[in-house]
Every structure is written in C-alpha cells, then in structure tokens.
Design an enzyme around this catalytic site. Structure first.
Site, PDB file in Angstrom:
ATOM      1  N   GLU A 113      80.148  47.972  34.927  1.00 38.25           N
ATOM      2  CA  GLU A 113      77.923  47.237  35.512  1.00 38.25           C
ATOM      3  C   GLU A 113      77.096  46.982  35.350  1.00 38.25           C
ATOM      4  OE1 GLU A 113      77.725  48.473  38.387  1.00 38.25           O
ATOM      5  OE2 GLU A 113      79.625  50.309  38.254  1.00 38.25           O
ATOM      6  N   ASP A 240      89.398  46.471  43.903  1.00 34.16           N
ATOM      7  CA  ASP A 240      89.418  44.869  44.654  1.00 34.16           C
ATOM      8  C   ASP A 240      88.883  43.991  43.309  1.00 34.16           C
ATOM      9  OD1 ASP A 240      86.751  46.337  42.918  1.00 34.16           O
ATOM     10  OD2 ASP A 240      85.906  46.802  44.822  1.00 34.16           O
ATOM     11  N   GLU A 351      82.451  53.837  54.398  1.00 40.07           N
ATOM     12  CA  GLU A 351      82.548  53.425  53.568  1.00 40.07           C
ATOM     13  C   GLU A 351      84.314  53.476  53.517  1.00 40.07           C
ATOM     14  OE1 GLU A 351      81.123  52.587  50.532  1.00 40.07           O
ATOM     15  OE2 GLU A 351      81.848  52.846  48.949  1.00 40.07           O
ATOM     16  N   GLU A 370      79.541  43.419  50.299  1.00 34.11           N
ATOM     17  CA  GLU A 370      80.895  42.367  50.723  1.00 34.11           C
ATOM     18  C   GLU A 370      81.006  41.840  52.074  1.00 34.11           C
ATOM     19  OE1 GLU A 370      80.445  45.088  49.468  1.00 34.11           O
ATOM     20  OE2 GLU A 370      81.944  45.079  47.700  1.00 34.11           O
ATOM     21  N   THR A 454      81.322  38.759  40.624  1.00 32.42           N
ATOM     22  CA  THR A 454      80.832  39.826  41.228  1.00 32.42           C
ATOM     23  C   THR A 454      80.314  40.824  41.819  1.00 32.42           C
ATOM     24  OG1 THR A 454      83.167  42.076  42.140  1.00 32.42           O
ATOM     25  CG2 THR A 454      81.570  42.416  39.932  1.00 32.42           C
TER      26      THR A 454
HETATM   27  C1  DMJ Z   1      78.253  45.400  43.323  1.00 29.51           C
HETATM   28  O1  DMJ Z   1      78.214  46.640  42.168  1.00 29.51           O
HETATM   29  C2  DMJ Z   1      79.891  44.898  43.219  1.00 29.51           C
HETATM   30  O2  DMJ Z   1      80.575  43.622  44.371  1.00 29.51           O
HETATM   31  C3  DMJ Z   1      80.848  45.102  42.666  1.00 29.51           C
HETATM   32  O3  DMJ Z   1      82.292  44.645  42.124  1.00 29.51           O
HETATM   33  C4  DMJ Z   1      81.506  46.473  43.721  1.00 29.51           C
HETATM   34  N1  DMJ Z   1      80.994  46.270  44.307  1.00 29.51           N
HETATM   35  C5  DMJ Z   1      79.398  46.262  44.358  1.00 29.51           C
HETATM   36  C6  DMJ Z   1      78.863  46.202  45.650  1.00 29.51           C
HETATM   37  O4  DMJ Z   1      78.909  46.787  46.582  1.00 29.51           O
END
Ligand code: DMJ
Length: 464
Positions: A113, A240, A351, A370, A454
């Site tokens: 995170e 993911d 979700e 996303e 991400t």
């Molecule tokens: C974000 O913190 C990042 O995109 C992570 O890879 C997973 N998804 C959350 C948002 O949905």
C-alpha cells in the site's frame, strides 16, 4: 445447467445500453465537470482532515492508517492536482508534504500500500516538478522498506516497521509480492542505486517461478516457505496487479525477462480463467481473437485449471486496460462491454458479481477506478466515441449516488445505495484522474511515453 434468467437480464441490459453509441459527448464540458467534482472532494478533505490520511465524509472525521499520519491523501493526490491544472494548490500541497512528511516513525506499514501510493506518488510528482526534495523523500522511504525482502525466498513480507526494519506477515499474495517493480525500479533509475530494482525484480521472478505446472498463480503464498496456502486463481483481489506489472515492467524498463514472463502468463490466463460463454465451442487464446459471445474471466484452481467460481467484480475491471497495452484490442473491447453490463445492472458496479447467475455476491462499491481506467485506455486506443459515452454515464451515476455535501463516499451496497463513511484516497488519485484524462485534451498525457503504476501515478520513461 445455467439458468435462463441471468442470460435474459444480460441481453436486456446490453440492449438498453446499446444506444450509448448514439450519444455525443462534449469532452470539454465533461472535463470541467470532473474538475469541479475533484475540487469539491479535495476541499472537503482539506476542510476536515488536512494533514491526516483520509476523510470520512459522513461523520466529517478523519482516519490515519497507522495512528499517526503519513499524508496518504495529499501524496496520492499531488500529481492529480498538477494534471487537472490546479497548480497553485499543487505547489502549496507539495510544500506542505516536503515540510511535514517524515518516515522516521515507529510504525509497521503495509509495504504494498505504501509503495503504490506514497512511493509511486512521490516519484511521479518528482518527475512532474523536478523537485529533488520529493526524490529524497522517496529514497528515504525506499531504504526503510527494503527489509521486507529479507525473507528466505526473496518474496517480501507484507509489513515493515519504518524505524526498526522489523518485518511481519509471512502469508502474502501475488499482488503484494509482484506489484513493486515500477516504483522500486524507477527509484533505482532516478537515484542510480540498483538495489531497489534488483530486490523488486527478484520478488516478481520468485512469484512467477512458483506458478503451477499449468502456469497459474494462487491467491496466497507463504514468503518463508514459498508454498501456496490458497490455490484459487483469478484476476481479482490479491492477484490482479501482479499481471499488470509483468507487462508494465517490460514496457517501462524494456526488461526482456518481464516480457517473457508476461507472454507465458497471459496465454495461461486466456486458457484457464477466460469464460467465453455458451456461444464459443472452443477456447480462443490468440491475440486479437474475434469473439461472438460475451467474455468474462472467472476463478479456477491453479493446479487443475478446474473452474471454481464464475465471479468477477470491480477490481477485475483493470484487465481491459492491460489488454489494450498488450495490443489485444478485440479482447479488451469485448471484456469491457461485459464489465459495463455489470455496472448497469444496478447503475454502479459491485465488488463481486456472479456473471452466470446474475447475482451480486458482494454489493460494496468503495469508489474504485478500474473500469474508468479501462474506458480511458480503450478510448485512447480506438477513439471510439462509445467510450466517452460510457465514461459519461458512469460519471453521472457516481455524482448521483456517491456525492455528499462535503466530498464523495463509497457505497455499502449498490442495490440500496446506502453510503459508507469513507472516501478512499484512490478516488482523487485514480478514479477522477482517469475520468479527467478520458475527457481532457489528449496531449495532457502521452500514453506511449508514460506507464501508470497501479495507483494511477504516471511514470515517464526518462531517467535523469
Ligand atoms: C488501488 O489501490 C490500486 O489500483 C490497487 O492495485 C488495487 N485497487 C485499488 C483501487 O481499487
């Protein structure tokens, strides 16, 4: 046998949404509307929680992840402030961060995170401003995170104490072990210290090396033994962005190992996780294959390839964007259509959604980005106005259901539309950024020259 009900529901929703092509979207006006909602959310955060990590927009109170703030929202939002054109606000926020952010804290943080949000945010803002103080903060944070890699396998522990270097959390997952190379690799390129790249690359390779004989990864792995503790394979939470980073590592760093790992992995994903519906008699794994039916990606056991669940959800919606980057446009388009259908079932995506029964299995919506990210990438690649209309509809839905008097809130349940008392900072860092980029002048960001981490922090492929 599949029930006929969800198929009818799917067809009805798809038909009702099909005149989305006919709408024309005023991009300029939409970009301004996105900016206005960004400002509404940002001002709400500032008014009630300036200096703290996150805003709770219903109670108008704050949340600090680790008891003491590490400025999650300001750092995560900084490049959005610049990109959306709020330069004065961005410069003031940057000064605040430089003066007040310290990682010399006796707190145990989650490496993944903090890496994607704070390290990614600092590096991207550094590339935008050339402010060396941001790079120094990133370098300091990177050094404090490095102990996570000191496991017998090289797979990172989940948590590390920023002051003592003490690690914890030996049960991890591919998303957390394999979503580090963009940030750590960039830190190496910008500081000239190879250690960051080496450690994150090894973690990615060690994850890949533990794939099953049929080439899939599971949900949970013990970083000390290297053994899987949960063999469910899918594109959702905990896996993911592992796939996302295999491809993006190869693009950002021209890393051939990453390219080879990606090429191998994606074929297995199409073979075992793709669910092409009743209209397809045989699995189609070729790039740019033509699809005549709907396409989803479900769950399968990593060792047998046997289907374990026909569920998808908001997190899986990152995948069309990755397919676009891979040049697999047909597949990206078809999967995006499926995901947008999921969005329209309740006018906001859940979700977890069972694409075969039509049942919402987890109705939460925490303002996830996303599907917007994929809409943006598809529009950039195709210039098909359908994606502008899609983005507009999603934006209207969010304004209708998630706006509060001071900011935005997630939903506890997309069916009842009851709000949560929480605004995840990815609303500002990602969701609104991708909405804005979808509608804004395309020159704002050249997607051929940057790779988004991400958490939607754009990293330029130039290292000075
Ligand atoms: C974000 O913190 C990042 O995109 C992570 O890879 C997973 N998804 C959350 C948002 O949905």
């Amino acid at each position: 046998m599949r029930s006929i009900k969800p198929i009818i529901l799917f067809v009805v929703v798809a038909i009702c949404g099909s005149n989305i092509h006919a709408q024309t979207v005023d991009k300029k006006q939409m970009a301004e509307r996105v900016k206005a909602e960004f400002l509404h959310s940002w001002i709400g955060y500032k008014q009630y929680c300036w200096g703290h990590d996150d805003l709770k927009p219903i109670s108008k109170t704050c949340r600090d992840w680790y008891g003491t703030p590490i400025l999650m929202t300001p750092v995560d939002s900084l490049d959005s402030l610049y990109l959306l054109g709020f330069k004065k606000e961005a410069d003031a926020t940057r000064e605040y961060i430089v003066k007040n952010l310290s990682f010399d804290k006796d707190i145990s943080v989650q490496n993944f995170e903090v890496t994607i949000r704070i390290l990614g945010g600092l590096l991207s803002a550094y590339q935008m401003t050339d402010d060396k103080r941001l790079l120094a903060l990133a370098d300091d944070l990177g050094t404090r995170l490095l102990p996570v890699f000191n496991s017998p396998t090289g797979l990172p522990y989940k948590n590390v104490n920023l002051k003592t270097g003490k690690t914890s959390g030996e049960i991890s997952n591919p998303a957390e072990t394999g979503t580090l190379i963009i940030e750590f690799g960039t830190l190496s390129k910008l500081t000239g210290k190879p250690i960051y790249y080496e450690k994150a690359k090894r973690a990615l390779v060690e994850t890949y090396n533990r794939r099953s004989p049929i080439g899939l990864v599971g949900t949970n792995i013990n970083v000390e033994t290297g053994k899987w503790t949960n063999t469910d394979s899918h594109l959702s939470a905990e896996i993911d962005s592992y796939y996302e980073y295999l491809l993006k590592c190869s693009i950002l760093f021209d890393d051939l190992d990453c390219r080879n790992m990606w090429e191998d992995s994606i074929t297995k994903v199409h073979t075992y996780l793709a669910d092409e519906g009743e209209t397809m008699s045989k699995k189609n794994v070729a790039k740019n294959a033509v699809f005549v039916g709907d396409l989803w990606y479900g769950h399968a056991d990593m060792n047998t390839g046997k289907r374990t669940a026909t569920t998808t959800g908001a997190l899986d919606a990152f995948f069309p964007a990755v397919l676009v980057l891979d040049g697999d446009l047909n597949r990206a388009r078809v999967y995006q259509d499926s995901l947008f259908t999921m969005w329209k079932v309740q006018g906001i995506e859940p979700e977890v959604y069972n694409y075969r029964t039509g049942k919402i299995e987890h109705g939460g919506y925490p303002l996830r980005p996303e599907i917007v990210e994929s809409t943006y990438f598809l529009y950039q690649a195709t210039k098909d106005p359908k994606y502008l209309a899609m983005g507009k509809q999603m934006f209207e839905d969010l304004v209708k259901h998630c706006r509060t008097d001071v900011a935005y809130a997630g939903l506890k349940n997309v069916e009842t539309k009851e709000k949560t008392d929480y605004m995840h900072r990815f609303w500002l860092a990602e969701t609104l950024k991708y909405f804005y980029l979808l509608f804004a002048d395309e020159k704002k960001v050249d997607i051929k020259k940057v790779v988004f981490n991400t958490e939607a922090h754009p990293i330029k492929k130039t290292w000075k």
